[in-house]
Design a protein around this motif. Structure first.
Motif, mmCIF file in Angstrom:
data_model
loop_
_atom_site.group_PDB
_atom_site.id
_atom_site.type_symbol
_atom_site.label_atom_id
_atom_site.label_comp_id
_atom_site.label_asym_id
_atom_site.label_seq_id
_atom_site.Cartn_x
_atom_site.Cartn_y
_atom_site.Cartn_z
ATOM 1 N N SER A 1 -5.358 1.565 14.549
ATOM 2 C CA SER A 1 -5.402 0.972 13.218
ATOM 3 C C SER A 1 -4.551 1.733 12.222
ATOM 4 O O SER A 1 -4.226 1.200 11.178
ATOM 5 C CB SER A 1 -6.835 0.846 12.728
ATOM 6 O OG SER A 1 -7.453 2.074 12.817
ATOM 7 N N ALA A 2 -4.217 2.960 12.527
ATOM 8 C CA ALA A 2 -3.334 3.674 11.612
ATOM 9 C C ALA A 2 -2.700 4.864 12.316
ATOM 10 O O ALA A 2 -3.299 5.451 13.221
ATOM 11 C CB ALA A 2 -4.102 4.159 10.396
ATOM 12 N N PHE B 1 -0.062 1.903 8.443
ATOM 13 C CA PHE B 1 -1.355 1.252 8.639
ATOM 14 C C PHE B 1 -1.112 -0.087 9.305
ATOM 15 O O PHE B 1 -0.170 -0.782 8.941
ATOM 16 C CB PHE B 1 -2.059 1.037 7.302
ATOM 17 C CG PHE B 1 -2.675 2.288 6.754
ATOM 18 C CD1 PHE B 1 -3.989 2.611 7.063
ATOM 19 C CD2 PHE B 1 -1.960 3.136 5.932
ATOM 20 C CE1 PHE B 1 -4.562 3.764 6.572
ATOM 21 C CE2 PHE B 1 -2.525 4.294 5.444
ATOM 22 C CZ PHE B 1 -3.838 4.613 5.754
ATOM 23 N N TYR B 2 -1.934 -0.426 10.239
ATOM 24 C CA TYR B 2 -1.755 -1.718 10.896
ATOM 25 C C TYR B 2 -2.691 -2.774 10.342
ATOM 26 O O TYR B 2 -2.745 -3.882 10.825
ATOM 27 C CB TYR B 2 -1.889 -1.580 12.415
ATOM 28 C CG TYR B 2 -0.737 -0.792 12.973
ATOM 29 C CD1 TYR B 2 0.522 -1.361 13.061
ATOM 30 C CD2 TYR B 2 -0.882 0.535 13.325
ATOM 31 C CE1 TYR B 2 1.610 -0.635 13.515
ATOM 32 C CE2 TYR B 2 0.192 1.270 13.789
ATOM 33 C CZ TYR B 2 1.440 0.679 13.882
ATOM 34 O OH TYR B 2 2.514 1.401 14.324
ATOM 35 N N GLN B 3 -3.481 -2.410 9.376
ATOM 36 C CA GLN B 3 -4.208 -3.410 8.610
ATOM 37 C C GLN B 3 -3.791 -3.229 7.164
ATOM 38 O O GLN B 3 -3.522 -2.123 6.732
ATOM 39 C CB GLN B 3 -5.727 -3.192 8.690
ATOM 40 C CG GLN B 3 -6.385 -3.976 9.771
ATOM 41 C CD GLN B 3 -6.758 -3.086 10.921
ATOM 42 O OE1 GLN B 3 -6.142 -2.048 11.141
ATOM 43 N NE2 GLN B 3 -7.780 -3.460 11.656
ATOM 44 N N ARG B 4 -3.758 -4.300 6.453
ATOM 45 C CA ARG B 4 -3.321 -4.202 5.077
ATOM 46 C C ARG B 4 -4.397 -3.523 4.234
ATOM 47 O O ARG B 4 -5.549 -3.949 4.216
ATOM 48 C CB ARG B 4 -3.046 -5.605 4.535
ATOM 49 C CG ARG B 4 -2.834 -5.656 3.044
ATOM 50 C CD ARG B 4 -1.602 -4.872 2.612
ATOM 51 N NE ARG B 4 -1.699 -4.596 1.173
ATOM 52 C CZ ARG B 4 -0.801 -3.898 0.509
ATOM 53 N NH1 ARG B 4 0.241 -3.395 1.132
ATOM 54 N NH2 ARG B 4 -0.949 -3.693 -0.778
ATOM 55 N N LEU B 5 -4.005 -2.477 3.559
ATOM 56 C CA LEU B 5 -4.899 -1.800 2.619
ATOM 57 C C LEU B 5 -4.106 -1.532 1.350
ATOM 58 O O LEU B 5 -2.904 -1.296 1.406
ATOM 59 C CB LEU B 5 -5.357 -0.464 3.205
ATOM 60 C CG LEU B 5 -6.250 -0.551 4.437
ATOM 61 C CD1 LEU B 5 -6.459 0.831 5.004
ATOM 62 C CD2 LEU B 5 -7.587 -1.157 4.084
ATOM 63 N N GLY C 1 2.374 -3.404 15.708
ATOM 64 C CA GLY C 1 1.167 -4.133 15.329
ATOM 65 C C GLY C 1 -0.108 -3.489 15.841
ATOM 66 O O GLY C 1 -1.083 -4.185 16.086
ATOM 67 N N GLY C 2 -0.105 -2.178 16.014
ATOM 68 C CA GLY C 2 -1.319 -1.511 16.471
ATOM 69 C C GLY C 2 -1.482 -1.520 17.978
ATOM 70 O O GLY C 2 -2.489 -1.056 18.493
#
Lengths: 193, 1147
Positions: free
Chosen positions: A3-4, A19-23, A126-127
């Motif tokens: 995830s990161a 980061f592979y999720q938007r934060l 993409g993680g």
């Protein structure tokens, strides 16, 4: 899933943030700070895994990190990844950096964050882990910088020259991040075929 | 030309590049923020230039600033510009920036679709690669839907470099657009056997990710993975596969046996520790091997060993329990990660037998632990361990209370509230312990000064909250109530946090009430008045409190007590009345109780009571969790209560499992225990420990004594049991000899110290029994729980880019012959499968033949995509009548339709005039015996379904029996049949129709994405000797797909302004009815609602089941009406207006 991926130095200065999720940016910074504090208080001879509790959204997530001279490489992964596998992957990533930058040091990461990103993109996208074979990663990364050079051609030459002149006065920082040391930490460290 | 380029780049070389920016930031350490804001201004200037190289350089710098925490989303548009540069160098910079800062909320992201598609199909593999990489980070549901097909094509690209990237991205696409999983899966499966190991590894990776969430759908791939496992040499792939098998094995036990051999081979042959670990982790029978890992000096292996242990623990708790010593040792490790793992293990290892021992060890650690974090962790673990499964393992609650009291000695812990919650929980739910708990709590209150010595930083004073409440609520158990009351009235109390003081005040009264009662009963009037006086003297200190709650309660109570004092002076007995204030018992409420309260009829929980507040206020305040929404850690109270039966069943199952498990070491009678059986042990004097003495010593650990007491108690119990057994033995010697000698002490033998009455939690009356409410409906992976083995349907094909309007331009006339051609096919099929034939006058004749009447069918099929107004269904109806065919028409009202008429009108806010009765039911088919009318309504729950209601009216004098509907599905519309029935089975009408009666049936039809299709239906009706068949067709009008949706004028205006609506208009002359009636008609027949009405002009709104907005502006002139329509789908609009014209012209 990863995830990161965070790289920061001994003072917590970020050198690579992915980061592979938007934060939101402030959340990212907070995570970097907290991760740094978690990792910092651990000495070098205890294990490389760290349960981060709620920091990354649940007990399924773990921090797996390695400390090289002045840099910490931290991967935050969920339970679908193998802990030792990721540890090896960090090693592969660092060794790839070492090959691409010829004796990588923190300065390379500081001034060429974009290149580090491009190399990372050949390892993880993409993680998910894309490639674990170092030679393949290096080959693809080099092919792309070659392409960039041919595109730049004549027009890019002057700015490269200026850039080289500017780089002469870089502050002195130890050039080597001692990749050699780390092999001791994991016995039977396997290289992915 | 070249010279110009060089000149341009010379100008440019004095711009700051990334390195200059970094250097600048390093040189401006003191005023970094100021310097960066300066740089951002420069970047803004650079972005305004036309030179793409300058822009790319600027974007590159922004990416660096993003890493430092600066928001760069304002430059999203410029990033897209750089992404669409023709040169790879710049493109790469653009995509990198996009991958760092784009997300689903970025509005310009939809502009990228075509650019990305172009890059994906670029001849340069690195352009494609860079686009794929970027996409993996910012793919949105829209992008996923639009690009799924392109990416799927790339999975078969000639270059492995692209193939492996495309395969990985597919996982992201699945997550955002689950519909793509089924069409893409066959190709994904193919990639498992790709010649390139990288692609293979990517495919394994994706399938493992998918299977981890929904393993059952991937069982069929097991043989393929099995082959891969034995052939692959890539450790990374092997690890993934082994992990996958770990998820699959619980679903298919036979798999486990098959896996043992290859796994053992791997374990023996591999030199990679990571692979070995995963193997061991999966096999999880090798506890002994794990012990080796844990004992290893390498910290990483130790950690992983413990981690694996905790997995084994879930299935084979006993085999892990034998390593308790090792795990307790790990608690002393210098590494916190390892200590925490060990703690986790302990949680699962406790049993009734060893709980006290383990907790005792933990208490020692609590004392030793330096650093509050770890100590807090220990504390929560102790509480978790003890309270797990509804205090299943606690045999002695006195011991537990004293442990809790001991924990209050911890300084600086944050978990005071946890201890408090436990105290309250135990005291409330275990009736038998209340007396003891109260005495302990009274002691705590008495020593409050020790606990609350440093109020500001001390979370532990929370326990005083619990203590005060328990003493107050169960004051009847208090021996020295006076003393406790005085303790609560001390001036020091006012330094406690407000909410605790409030509880103090409230519970003082409870105490006071019980003391008063006690004194009055024993006739000590003096004492009663003294206590009242004490209250009056001390309470004012709370009245002055800054805390509102405390102040309010205190002044209220002060007045009450003053009043009591007055009564006391008059010698009126008041105790009974005061105590009545607190009558009744508080019982715990089950955690699910609230959910289980059935919703009363007519209450809509989703409806707004007041207008919703504007969005801007609330959103920021929600605490956001990172990466996952599901942070609801189930609190221990939520653990389901296990009744005795269930426990027994599980025990049995476990024993069975252990018996079948060759690795499980079965218990055998230990010689030591038999030794203890000798009568000599009974004479060991039992030391009596006076309970009350240690309790009076504040802060002294007492739980040890309970441990000793408990041990003795158990010992005694056992001796007694053994005695009994011996007696039995004597009686039954020979018969059951073996059985008895096998006896070992198991945890079930330990009876609790006293009768533990755990009060069950209260549930609301008529609670609905269901346990399905634990699942999180927002789980993103749930959408991917898709059966992959079913064959693909046409409707599931991935959307391919196409020119939608081209088809639509065809006029309906040119379409007609085509449609007729199409219609022939279903007709033939129908003939084949026809089961009912017309057969007049003969009874029970079931011979099947194709009947001429088939020819009568008017099959009119229209391609719905081009003209949705002509959905037609054909129905055939057969009737058989047994008796004479008297024709009596009975006119029945259609209650149904009338009700609906009024309803719709109300929706349309038309209320001034009585309206003529309207029915939306249209004639479907009619013959002398039966009349059928129908109506079609959009289905609110499902956006691709409509409900067809058919009313049957029997016009004959005889019964109509066994009617049947035969429906032929068309390309775009199909009827939803009950599971198991095939397309050709008829649907029986579930009633018989007496003469003159009406009744109705609802059919649900599913329409495909584009808004429908055609299908033909056939109603058969047979009864006794006569078969009748009636053909009919259903006209699916546009209105069928519209749902009356209210719309507010502001939203309506916004919709019109948005500009993405198509426009069209009609004009109808010769309208004579009033505007009021006109609107009502449109509302009713076309499912619209009135948004606003001004004089003879009105705006109306409706929404199709697939979310198309339709807006109308209706204007009435002298003798004409004009309707202007706007809709997001032009075809829908034009057809709708045609229909409307028809309706209006009949007015």
């Amino acid at each position: 899933m990863i995830s990161a991926i965070l790289v920061f130095n001994n003072h917590g200065k970020p050198r690579l943030v992915r980061f592979y999720q938007r934060l939101a940016e402030e959340v990212q910074q907070q995570i970097i700070r907290e991760t740094f504090h978690l990792v910092l208080k651990r000495d070098d001879h205890i294990c490389n895994f760290l349960e981060c509790g709620s920091l990354f959204g649940g007990p399924d997530y773990k921090l797996i990190y390695r400390h090289y001279a002045t840099l910490y490489f931290v991967f935050c992964v969920d339970s679908s990844e193998s802990e030792l596998g990721i540890l090896d992957l960090i090693q592969v990533f660092v060794e790839t950096l070492d090959k691409c930058f010829e004796n990588v040091c923190e300065l390379d990461l500081i001034f060429h964050m974009d290149k580090v990103h491009y190399i990372l993109q050949e390892v993880v996208i993409g993680g998910m882990v894309l490639e674990t074979n170092m030679n393949e990663i290096v080959a693809q990364a080099e092919a792309q910088s070659k392409l960039e050079k041919t595109e730049g051609g004549l027009s890019a030459a002057p700015s490269r020259a200026v850039s080289a002149v500017k780089n002469i006065n870089l502050p002195e920082i130890p050039r080597n991040i001692n990749i050699g040391d780390i092999n001791i930490k994991v016995p039977n460290l396997s290289q992915f075929v | 030309m070249a010279l110009k380029m060089v000149k341009g780049s010379i100008d440019r070389m004095f711009d700051k590049n990334l390195q200059d920016l970094v250097r600048g930031i390093r040189n401006h350490k003191e005023d970094e923020a100021k310097y960066i804001s300066q740089c951002i201004d420069e970047i803004k200037q650079e972005l305004k230039q036309d030179n793409i190289a300058v822009k790319a350089n600027a974007v590159c710098k922004l990416t660096y600033l993003q890493m430092l925490g600066y928001d760069i989303s304002w430059a999203a548009f410029n990033i897209i510009e750089v992404m669409s540069a023709s040169k790879f160098t710049f493109k790469r910079i653009g995509y990198l920036a996009a991958s760092q800062c784009f997300h689903e909320g970025t509005d310009v992201i939809m502009l990228t679709t075509n650019q990305i598609r172009k890059d994906l199909s670029s001849p340069n593999q690195y352009d494609t690669g860079v686009a794929l990489t970027g996409l993996s980070c910012f793919v949105t549901p829209d992008l996923a839907r639009d690009l799924a097909n392109d990416i799927m094509t790339l999975m078969s690209h000639t270059k492995p470099y692209i193939r492996k990237k495309a395969v990985l991205i597919m996982y992201k696409v699945f997550l955002k657009y689950p519909e793509s999983l089924r069409p893409a899966f066959p190709r994904l499966k193919e990639k498992l056997e790709d010649p390139d190991p990288g692609v293979q590894s990517a495919a394994v990776n994706v399938i493992c990710e998918l299977a981890r969430r929904n393993p059952k759908n991937y069982l069929s791939l097991a043989p393929l993975f099995f082959k891969l496992m034995t052939s692959s040499t890539n450790n990374w792939v092997l690890i993934k596969i082994i992990k996958l098998f770990g998820a699959l094995t619980p679903l298919e036990p036979r798999l486990g046996k098959k896996l043992i051999e290859p796994l053992t081979n791997l374990i023996h042959s591999t030199s990679a520790m990571s692979l070995l670990y995963e193997c061991v982790n999966t096999v999880i029978l090798c506890v002994q091997k794990l012990r080796i890992l844990i004992e290893d000096s390498d910290q990483n292996l130790k950690y992983l060993g413990l981690l694996a242990m905790s997995k084994i623990l879930k299935t084979h708790p006993k085999s892990v329990q034998s390593h308790k010593d090792l795990i307790l040792q790990c608690l002393d490790d210098k590494d916190e990660s390892i200590r925490l793992r060990a703690l986790d293990l302990l949680y699962g290892m406790v049993s009734k037998k060893n709980l006290m021992e383990i907790v005792k060890k933990l208490m020692i650690h609590v004392d030793k632990a330096e650093g509050t974090t770890y100590r807090d962790e220990l504390l929560t673990k102790i509480i978790d361990i003890c309270s797990q499964s509804n205090y299943q393992y606690i045999t002695n609650f006195e011991w537990y209370i004293s442990i809790l009291v001991e924990l209050t000695r911890l300084e600086g812990t944050r978990h005071g509230h946890l201890i408090a919650a436990q105290m309250l929980d135990v005291a409330i739910r275990v009736k038998a312990i209340r007396k003891f708990a109260v005495s302990q709590m009274a002691m705590l209150l008495d020593n409050a000064h020790l606990i609350a010595s440093n109020t500001q930083r001390n979370g532990i004073c929370e326990v005083l909250y619990a203590a005060a409440w328990i003493c107050g609520e169960f004051s009847e158990h208090l021996e020295e109530a006076n003393q406790t009351l005085e303790a609560m009235l001390r001036p020091k109390v006012t330094t406690l946090p407000g909410h605790i003081q409030a509880v103090y005040v409230q519970n003082m009264v409870k105490l006071y009430a019980s003391i008063l009662q006690q004194k009055e009963q024993s006739g000590e009037k003096e004492a009663a008045q003294e206590i009242t006086q004490l209250m009056i003297e001390r309470l004012p200190q709370f009245v002055q409190s800054a805390d509102l709650e405390v102040q309010e309660r205190a002044s209220c109570i002060l007045q009450l007590i003053k009043y009591i004092q007055k009564l006391q002076i008059k010698e009126v007995p008041v105790a009974e009345e005061v105590i009545a204030l607190f009558a009744g018992e508080l019982n715990p409420v089950a955690p699910k109780a609230q959910k289980k309260v059935p919703v009363p009829e007519g209450l809509d929980l989703d409806a707004w009571i007041n207008e919703p507040p504007s969005d801007s206020e609330s959103e920021d305040e929600k605490p956001k969790t990172i990466f996952h929404d599901e942070e609801q850690r189930p609190s221990r109270h939520k653990q389901p209560e296990i009744d005795e039966e269930e426990l027994a069943r599980r025990r049995e199952a476990r024993k069975q499992e252990q018996a079948n498990n060759p690795f499980y070491i079965k218990s055998s009678p230990s010689p030591q225990k038999r030794y203890q059986d000798t009568p000599g042990v009974e004479h060991i004097p039992v030391v009596q420990i006076d309970l009350s003495v240690p309790l009076k010593v504040p802060g002294m650990p007492m739980s040890d004594q309970y441990v000793k007491l408990e041990e003795e108690r158990r010992h005694k119990q056992k001796l007694e049991k053994d005695k009994k057994k011996k007696k039995q033995k004597k009686e039954k010697r020979g018969k059951h000899h073996r059985h008895n000698s096998l006896h070992t002490e198991s945890e079930e033998d330990i009876a609790p110290a006293h009768h533990v009455d755990i009060i069950t939690e209260e549930m609301p009356e008529n609670a609905l029994p269901s346990d399905e409410d634990d699942k999180d409906p927002n789980d993103p992976y749930k959408a991917l729980d898709i059966d992959l083995d079913k064959p693909l349907a046409d409707s599931e094909k991935l959307p391919v880019q196409r020119h939608r309007n081209a088809e639509n331009l065809k006029s309906p006339d040119s379409e007609a012959p085509l449609a007729e051609k199409k219609s022939k096919k279903p007709k033939k099929k129908e003939k084949k499968h026809k089961e009912k034939e017309r057969d007049k006058g003969k009874k029970k004749e079931k011979e099947k033949k194709v009947v001429e009447e088939e020819e009568e069918k008017k099959v009119i099929l229209q391609d719905m995509r081009s003209k949705s107004s002509k959905h037609k269904k054909k129905k055939h109806k057969k009737e058989k009548e047994e008796k004479s065919k008297d024709k009596k028409k009975s006119k029945k009202k259609h209650h149904h339709s009338e009700e609906e008429a009024t309803e719709s009108v109300q929706n349309g806010t038309l209320d001034d005039e009585p309206l003529p009765p309207m029915s939306s039911y249209r004639l479907l088919a009619e013959n002398p015996y039966i009349k059928m009318t129908y109506d079609i309504q959009g289905n609110l729950q499902n956006d691709s379904q409509v409900t067809v209601s058919v009313i049957f009216e029997n016009k004959s004098t005889s019964f109509l029996k066994s009617m049947e509907l035969n429906v032929l599905d068309s390309l775009n519309t199909k009827m939803l049949r009950p599971e198991g029935s095939s397309v050709h089975d008829g649907i029986p009408v579930p009633f018989q129709l007496p003469p003159g009666m009406t009744s109705f049936v609802s059919l649900i039809c599913a329409c495909s994405v584009d808004g429908g299709g055609t299908s033909s239906c056939c109603l058969g009706n047979d009864e006794g000797s006569t078969h009748e068949k009636l053909d009919f067709k259903l006209h699916f009008s546009c209105a069928s797909y519209l749902i009356t949706t209210p719309c507010y004028s502001d939203a309506f205006a916004k919709l019109l302004e948005s500009g993405d609506l198509h426009m069209s208009s009609i004009k109808v002359d010769g309208i004579s009815i009033s505007f009021q009636h006109l609107l009502a008609k449109i509302c009713f027949h076309h499912h619209f609602s009135v948004v606003e009405r001004v004089d003879s002009c009105a705006s109306m709104y409706s929404r199709s089941i697939q979310g198309h907005h339709v807006c109308l502006l209706v204007k009435k002139g002298e003798n004409s009406v004009s309707v202007d329509g706007k809709c997001s789908d032009s075809t829908l609009l034009s057809n709708l207006l045609d229909e409307m014209k028809e309706t209006l012209s009949t007015c």
